[in-house]
Design a protein around this motif. Structure first.
Motif, mmCIF file in Angstrom:
data_model
loop_
_atom_site.group_PDB
_atom_site.id
_atom_site.type_symbol
_atom_site.label_atom_id
_atom_site.label_comp_id
_atom_site.label_asym_id
_atom_site.label_seq_id
_atom_site.Cartn_x
_atom_site.Cartn_y
_atom_site.Cartn_z
ATOM 1 N N LEU A 8 -17.940 -35.511 7.952
ATOM 2 C CA LEU A 8 -18.447 -36.662 7.201
ATOM 3 C C LEU A 8 -18.390 -36.413 5.696
ATOM 4 O O LEU A 8 -18.019 -37.298 4.925
ATOM 5 N N ALA A 9 -18.774 -35.176 5.298
ATOM 6 C CA ALA A 9 -18.759 -34.843 3.865
ATOM 7 C C ALA A 9 -17.327 -34.952 3.327
ATOM 8 O O ALA A 9 -17.106 -35.469 2.231
ATOM 9 N N ASP A 10 -16.350 -34.490 4.110
ATOM 10 C CA ASP A 10 -14.943 -34.598 3.704
ATOM 11 C C ASP A 10 -14.533 -36.055 3.561
ATOM 12 O O ASP A 10 -13.861 -36.445 2.602
ATOM 13 N N GLU A 11 -14.950 -36.843 4.534
ATOM 14 C CA GLU A 11 -14.569 -38.265 4.501
ATOM 15 C C GLU A 11 -15.182 -38.970 3.298
ATOM 16 O O GLU A 11 -14.559 -39.843 2.702
ATOM 17 N N ILE A 12 -16.403 -38.588 2.947
ATOM 18 C CA ILE A 12 -17.059 -39.210 1.785
ATOM 19 C C ILE A 12 -16.378 -38.740 0.499
ATOM 20 O O ILE A 12 -16.154 -39.517 -0.433
ATOM 21 N N GLY A 13 -16.080 -37.443 0.432
ATOM 22 C CA GLY A 13 -15.255 -36.926 -0.651
ATOM 23 C C GLY A 13 -15.898 -36.877 -2.032
ATOM 24 O O GLY A 13 -15.195 -36.847 -3.039
ATOM 25 N N ARG A 14 -17.183 -36.917 -2.112
ATOM 26 C CA ARG A 14 -17.877 -36.784 -3.410
ATOM 27 C C ARG A 14 -19.253 -36.183 -3.145
ATOM 28 O O ARG A 14 -19.739 -36.231 -2.008
ATOM 29 N N PRO A 15 -19.893 -35.617 -4.178
ATOM 30 C CA PRO A 15 -21.236 -35.047 -3.964
ATOM 31 C C PRO A 15 -22.257 -36.140 -3.630
ATOM 32 O O PRO A 15 -22.150 -37.250 -4.155
#
Lengths: 394, 358
Positions: free
Chosen positions: A32-39
């Motif tokens: 999910l963090a990769d898919e969001i791609g921002r802090p």
């Protein structure tokens, strides 16, 4: 806002101690963090959540781009000075026994502690006890009522502090008939109005809230709809590692899909409408009114106050003539203490200049280092301010 | 002394219903500590008759004892506990086991004990007698002799019931050398059973919490178990009894300023079901809760299985486990590794644990 959405990922909320489930969630978070791609910044608002973050080192399992901050989740940390000072004054009266939860006893108010060598140190109920005050730790309001029955020639004051979960038991005790020599200090806080205020703070950049699993079993989730309406993702959070990670996964999923709902991954305990029976009993005894949150502000409709027919149990009323009213108010935090900012999630504990130096759990300075619910204490005890613990074996 | 504590000791008229009592008095008086007639009576009728042994019966100023040889281990410990009698034990058993264990973890064979009593005026005589008998039973279990003693009575209000100090002497056989400096990375960490039982049992009784009712304190002398382990694992590096402050306190004391770290696997630590439930409910960490019959041993990897087997073969070690290891890094840190692979610092206890609010 309609019923809670079901998480789309594969998650059985009844398996909550399973390491494989945790591993699965950990991988899900990374994706999910990769898919969001921002802090991304998330916040929980419960002291027990911060404790579990520390005890299970959950930040180790969360992607680096996802920061989870602790918000106003420690009831004794936000408890206004005035109530602590009142309890201290009362405990020093000969005919009064002051009772409260163990956690509350160690939190300083604003009365200076004479003869202290460590700097600007204020008195707590434990200091009052050392000076001869009759101060006792109890587990519940019912224990305080029992102490009152056992000491008919004394006045017993229950320093009632806590959020929704604890005040329910106080209401139940008063409703079932408390002895006349019992009174309470009304320091119970209702959290949703405080979360209303958070998005209005300068620099607020929290995108999702983990809702406090214990409190929402009572209040339900509906009372947080205002956050979702402001575009902030919400998910109920239990206290096992699985629960916390599932809650974070729900928030990240909402952010990825660019939506903000009230999700309920902690559905094994939390119902969307909470516990109506408990609330109705609570509201028979208490009504909401303004209350000061220590170091933050006076917030309307965020404090539980006794209804008129129960005000004979109000310690503030009963002892009005015997309290030194002028000495009740005072500077909120000692010099250099940044508890207020820590409580609001504006800084991390290790960004405070006194953290770990002048302020440690064995010589605490501000309330967040004193209370077991406090963010600073959890950070210090579980070493969350230290570098990641990388192990090298023989 | 030939009189048995169970025997036909004369009893004063006023207390004639207390047929097994050793004293004419129902409660302790100031005069019992004054050095006069009542003192002598208490010493002879209660202490000497219960503890037995020639050294004590001589009533000399100091006990003169035999020296079986070896280096001498010598320690002292004072005991106070509320309540005096708790599930699984009492202050007397605690006072003997505590000192025996302090000697045993040094690799010594505990041999002689002294017992000093500080008693508040008005203390119930039957209760004192029960405590003294419990001390004797525990001393017998551990194979130690109580060879000297002292009694002082404090004015009412100047002492909280009963305090007991025990000092102990043990002898360390040649070739036994234990200490943290012998610990090396790769060593294994063992405990002889469930942690936190004593702390939670006492707390549940003190606070009147029903759920702890079937839980008992683990208070016990461990010298027998330790001897059994050392017979099969002669290169045990280090031992410490896990008492107040629990595993967290011992773990932190051991790693202080060392060039290695200590790692505990939380899922490997044996915890009694009731302790687990109680801890979760009240927000207490069982790793910080007190024990009175547990030892932590650091054992070389190649002797760890044998040590574990010897522990499990002893009645006080049935639930023994290897709970962690010594790591090269991080240095000087005690850490806990969770079932999920995450790691946290094992915190040093700050004060007595109090239940959290929510």
């Amino acid at each position: 806002m309609s019923e809670a959405a079901t998480p789309t990922f594969d998650f059985d909320p009844h398996i909550y101690k399973d390491a494989d489930v945790v591993k699965g969630l950990q991988e899900k978070l990374a994706t999910l963090a990769d898919e969001i791609g921002r802090p991304v910044k998330l916040m929980h608002i419960c002291g027990t959540h911060e404790h579990e973050m520390g005890r299970f080192a959950l930040r180790d399992l969360i992607p680096e781009s996802v920061e989870v901050l602790a918000g106003p989740g420690c009831p004794v940390c936000v408890c206004d000075n005035e109530y602590i000072n009142m309890a201290i004054q009362l405990s020093l009266l000969d005919d009064v026994i002051v009772t409260s939860f163990g956690d509350m006893l160690a939190v300083p108010g604003s009365i200076p502690l004479e003869g202290e060598r460590r700097g600007d140190v204020r008195m707590s109920l434990l200091d009052a006890r050392a000076q001869g005050g009759d101060v006792r730790a109890v587990y519940s309001a019912f224990d305080a009522a029992q102490i009152a029955r056992d000491n008919p020639d004394k006045e017993v004051v229950f320093f009632s502090v806590g959020f929704e979960t604890t005040v329910v038991a106080v209401a139940a005790m008063l409703k079932r008939g408390a002895p006349d020599n019992l009174s309470i200090i009304e320091a119970n806080y209702y959290t949703p109005p405080a979360t209303h205020l958070l998005p209005e703070l300068d620099g607020f950049d929290i995108e999702g809230f983990i809702l406090p699993g214990h409190a929402v079993t009572i209040t339900g989730l509906r009372v947080y709809e205002h956050l979702a309406e402001q575009g902030i993702a919400c998910a109920s959070g239990g206290f096992e590692p699985v629960d916390v990670l599932a809650s974070i996964a729900s928030l990240l999923e909402q952010l990825r899909d660019d939506k903000a709902i009230i999700d309920n991954p902690y559905s094994r305990l939390v119902k969307y409408d909470g516990n109506e029976k408990a609330r109705s009993e609570l509201h028979e005894v208490f009504e909401l009114g303004p209350i000061r949150w220590r170091g933050i502000a006076e917030i309307p409709e965020s404090g539980y106050k006794l209804r008129p027919e129960y005000q004979k149990y109000s310690a503030a009323r009963k002892f009005a003539g015997r309290l030194d009213q002028r000495a009740l108010a005072g500077a909120e935090h000692p010099k250099g203490c940044r508890c207020a900012e820590v409580t609001l999630g504006q800084i991390r504990p290790d960004e405070c200049g006194v953290f770990g130096k002048l302020c440690t759990p064995d010589a605490p300075y501000g309330p967040c280092m004193v209370s077991h619910e406090g963010t600073c204490r959890a950070w210090y005890l579980y070493g969350m301010h230290k570098e990641k613990l990388n192990v090298e074996v023989a | 002394m030939s009189k048995s504590p169970e025997g036909d000791t004369p009893v004063a008229e006023s207390t004639s219903t207390r047929s097994s009592a050793v004293s004419r008095y129902a409660s302790v008086r100031l005069a019992h500590g004054s050095g006069g007639k009542l003192s002598l009576e208490l010493i002879q009728d209660l202490f000497v008759s219960t503890f037995g042994g020639n050294e004590l019966a001589e009533l000399t100023d100091a006990a003169v004892v035999a020296n079986p040889g070896g280096r001498v281990a010598f320690c002292t410990d004072s005991h106070t506990v509320t309540p005096t009698f708790f599930p699984g034990g009492d202050i007397g058993r605690l006072a003997v086991a505590g000192t025996v264990n302090d000697l045993a973890v040094m690799g010594a064979k505990p041999t002689y004990l002294t017992a000093a009593f500080l008693i508040e005026e008005g203390y119930d005589m039957d209760e004192l007698e029960r405590v003294v008998r419990s001390m004797k039973a525990t001393a017998d279990e551990a194979g130690v002799a109580i060879v000297a003693g002292d009694t002082k009575v404090l004015e009412r209000g100047k002492g909280d019931g009963l305090f007991i100090n025990t000092a102990g002497v043990g002898f360390i056989p040649d070739g036994v050398d234990l200490g943290p400096s012998r610990i090396e990375a790769g060593d294994k960490i063992l405990v002889n059973g469930t942690l936190g039982d004593h702390g939670i049992a006492v707390m549940s009784r003190r606070e009147g919490l029903a759920m702890g009712a079937s839980l008992e304190s683990d208070v016990a002398p461990l010298n027998g178990l330790i001897e059994q382990v050392m017979a099969v694992a002669p290169n045990v590096r280090f031992m410490r009894d896990v008492t107040r402050g629990g595993l967290a306190a011992v773990g932190n004391e051991v790693v202080l300023n060392q060039a290695w770290g200590l790692r505990i696997f939380d899922v490997a630590v044996p915890i009694h079901d009731i302790v687990e439930e109680y801890s979760e409910m009240l927000g207490i960490d069982p790793l910080l809760a007190a024990n009175e019959g547990k030892v932590l041993m650091v054992v070389p990897d190649d002797e760890s299985e044998a040590a574990l087997g010897a522990m499990k073969a002893h009645p006080l070690g049935r639930e023994a486990a290897i709970i962690g290891d010594i790591v090269k890094k991080p240095e000087g840190v005690a850490l806990v590794e969770t079932a999920y692979g995450s790691r946290r610092v094992l915190e040093m206890p700050i004060e007595e644990q109090l239940p959290r609010i929510c």
